[in-house]
Design a protein around this motif. Structure first.
Motif, PDB file in Angstrom:
ATOM      1  N   LEU A 129       1.905   6.758  -6.792  1.00  0.00           N
ATOM      2  CA  LEU A 129       0.745   7.506  -7.158  1.00  0.00           C
ATOM      3  C   LEU A 129       1.163   8.701  -7.114  1.00  0.00           C
ATOM      4  N   GLU A 130       1.863   9.233  -5.876  1.00  0.00           N
ATOM      5  CA  GLU A 130       2.431  10.542  -5.642  1.00  0.00           C
ATOM      6  C   GLU A 130       3.387  10.909  -6.591  1.00  0.00           C
ATOM      7  N   GLU A 131       4.199  10.106  -7.043  1.00  0.00           N
ATOM      8  CA  GLU A 131       5.089  10.533  -8.218  1.00  0.00           C
ATOM      9  C   GLU A 131       4.698  10.798  -9.580  1.00  0.00           C
ATOM     10  N   TRP A 132       3.707   9.811  -9.850  1.00  0.00           N
ATOM     11  CA  TRP A 132       2.728  10.064 -10.921  1.00  0.00           C
ATOM     12  C   TRP A 132       2.196  11.293 -11.176  1.00  0.00           C
ATOM     13  N   ARG A 133       1.437  11.635  -9.924  1.00  0.00           N
ATOM     14  CA  ARG A 133       0.860  13.216  -9.802  1.00  0.00           C
ATOM     15  C   ARG A 133       1.815  14.328  -9.964  1.00  0.00           C
ATOM     16  N   ALA A 134       2.957  14.222  -9.411  1.00  0.00           N
ATOM     17  CA  ALA A 134       3.876  15.234  -9.464  1.00  0.00           C
ATOM     18  C   ALA A 134       4.626  15.316 -10.992  1.00  0.00           C
ATOM     19  N   LEU A 135       4.611  14.152 -11.590  1.00  0.00           N
ATOM     20  CA  LEU A 135       5.078  14.112 -13.007  1.00  0.00           C
ATOM     21  C   LEU A 135       4.055  14.761 -13.806  1.00  0.00           C
ATOM     22  N   ARG A 136       2.846  14.447 -13.576  1.00  0.00           N
ATOM     23  CA  ARG A 136       1.887  14.845 -14.440  1.00  0.00           C
ATOM     24  C   ARG A 136       1.487  16.365 -14.243  1.00  0.00           C
TER      25      ARG A 136
ATOM     26  N   LEU B 243       0.896  -1.229  -0.101  1.00  0.00           N
ATOM     27  CA  LEU B 243       0.010  -0.039  -0.053  1.00  0.00           C
ATOM     28  C   LEU B 243       0.792   1.264   0.118  1.00  0.00           C
ATOM     29  N   VAL B 244       1.907   1.260   0.803  1.00  0.00           N
ATOM     30  CA  VAL B 244       2.908   2.408   0.647  1.00  0.00           C
ATOM     31  C   VAL B 244       3.596   2.532  -0.450  1.00  0.00           C
ATOM     32  N   HIS B 245       4.063   1.519  -1.132  1.00  0.00           N
ATOM     33  CA  HIS B 245       4.498   1.631  -2.439  1.00  0.00           C
ATOM     34  C   HIS B 245       3.720   2.092  -3.322  1.00  0.00           C
ATOM     35  N   LEU B 246       2.482   1.685  -3.227  1.00  0.00           N
ATOM     36  CA  LEU B 246       1.378   2.181  -4.296  1.00  0.00           C
ATOM     37  C   LEU B 246       1.069   3.672  -4.058  1.00  0.00           C
ATOM     38  N   ALA B 247       1.198   4.155  -3.004  1.00  0.00           N
ATOM     39  CA  ALA B 247       0.836   5.600  -2.668  1.00  0.00           C
ATOM     40  C   ALA B 247       2.192   6.237  -3.045  1.00  0.00           C
ATOM     41  N   LEU B 248       3.237   5.964  -3.004  1.00  0.00           N
ATOM     42  CA  LEU B 248       4.319   6.720  -3.457  1.00  0.00           C
ATOM     43  C   LEU B 248       4.399   6.577  -4.794  1.00  0.00           C
TER      44      LEU B 248
END
Length: 257
Positions: free
Chosen positions: A241-248, A234-239
């Motif tokens: 997702l956060e990286e994907w949002r930052a890149l977007r 879950l923590v890996h997925l959250a990280l």
């Protein structure tokens, strides 16, 4: 299906079966009554495994903290992100703390039923017996709660991971005297008191208890590992997702310039 997936499914299924065995058969089996404990002794099938599960999870947390420090060695070629080890160490310690709390809670209930049943519920001594290992377990819990508080004091990920890893090593080292040495120095309610054995001796419980206790103990340990894996994912997925949002967001800003 990969080999790792097969192993994961196998141990998860084993955990479920062992826990069902301990919960159902542990309550229904005909067992000899132990002196002073009588039928309340059945709670050992849930109380004792909490501590072994806690020690297992804290040992896993220690391993990942040491691995993190090795990966952060400037003379070492980094083959993976060291912060992943920080995540694993943190989540293992988190599940270990839960087992510590459950161990204290079941111990308090057992003490209340077996040794303080004649005392009024409003008295503090009815729930807390100041047993040596009970106090040591509480101290261990506070030490690991301080671990999470320490982590919250640093915002920079690498600095937080490194300092938390060093603290985690010393935190685990304190568990050795707290659970294996100090309780043997004082009289208490546990078999570890007064230089007793950390495992029940032959004259303390019969084989009927062991046939339930040890498989259930393994079941709780496997369940703890299972919970640790779920939390880590879950923590890996959250990280991610956060990286994907930052890149977007970065891509969007670049396209609007």
């Amino acid at each position: 299906m990969t080999r790792m997936s097969s192993i994961r499914i196998a141990y998860q299924l084993l955990a479920v079966l062992l826990l069902l065995y301990g919960i159902i058969y542990g309550m229904m089996a005909t067992l000899p009554e132990l002196p002073a404990l009588q039928q309340s002794a059945r709670i050992m099938f849930y109380h004792v495994p909490m501590w072994f599960s806690m020690l297992t999870l804290m040992g896993m947390s220690l391993y990942h903290s040491i691995r993190l420090l090795l990966l952060m060695d400037p003379d070492r070629v980094q083959t993976e992100n060291p912060l992943l080890s920080d995540i694993r160490a943190t989540e293992a310690a988190r599940i270990g703390v839960i087992f510590n709390i459950l161990g204290l809670a079941t111990g308090i209930i057992w003490s209340r039923v077996s040794w303080a049943a004649d005392r009024p519920s409003h008295e503090f001594s009815s729930w807390w017996a100041w047993d040596p290992i009970q106090v040591c377990a509480l101290v261990g819990l506070l030490i690991y709660l301080a671990y999470f508080q320490l982590r919250a004091s640093f915002k920079e990920p690498s600095q937080r991971a490194r300092i938390a890893a060093v603290y985690n090593i010393f935190a685990f080292a304190t568990l050795i005297p707290l659970f294996f040495i100090v309780p043997k120095m004082f009289e208490g309610l546990h078999p570890t008191a007064a230089k007793g054995s950390f495992i029940f001796k032959k004259d303390q419980i019969s084989n009927e208890f062991r046939l339930i206790l040890y498989p259930t103990m393994l079941g709780f340990i496997l369940m703890g590992v299972w919970a640790y894996e779920l939390r880590t994912r879950l923590v890996h997925l959250a990280l991610r997702l956060e990286e994907w949002r930052a890149l977007r967001a970065y891509t969007h800003q670049s396209s609007t310039r």
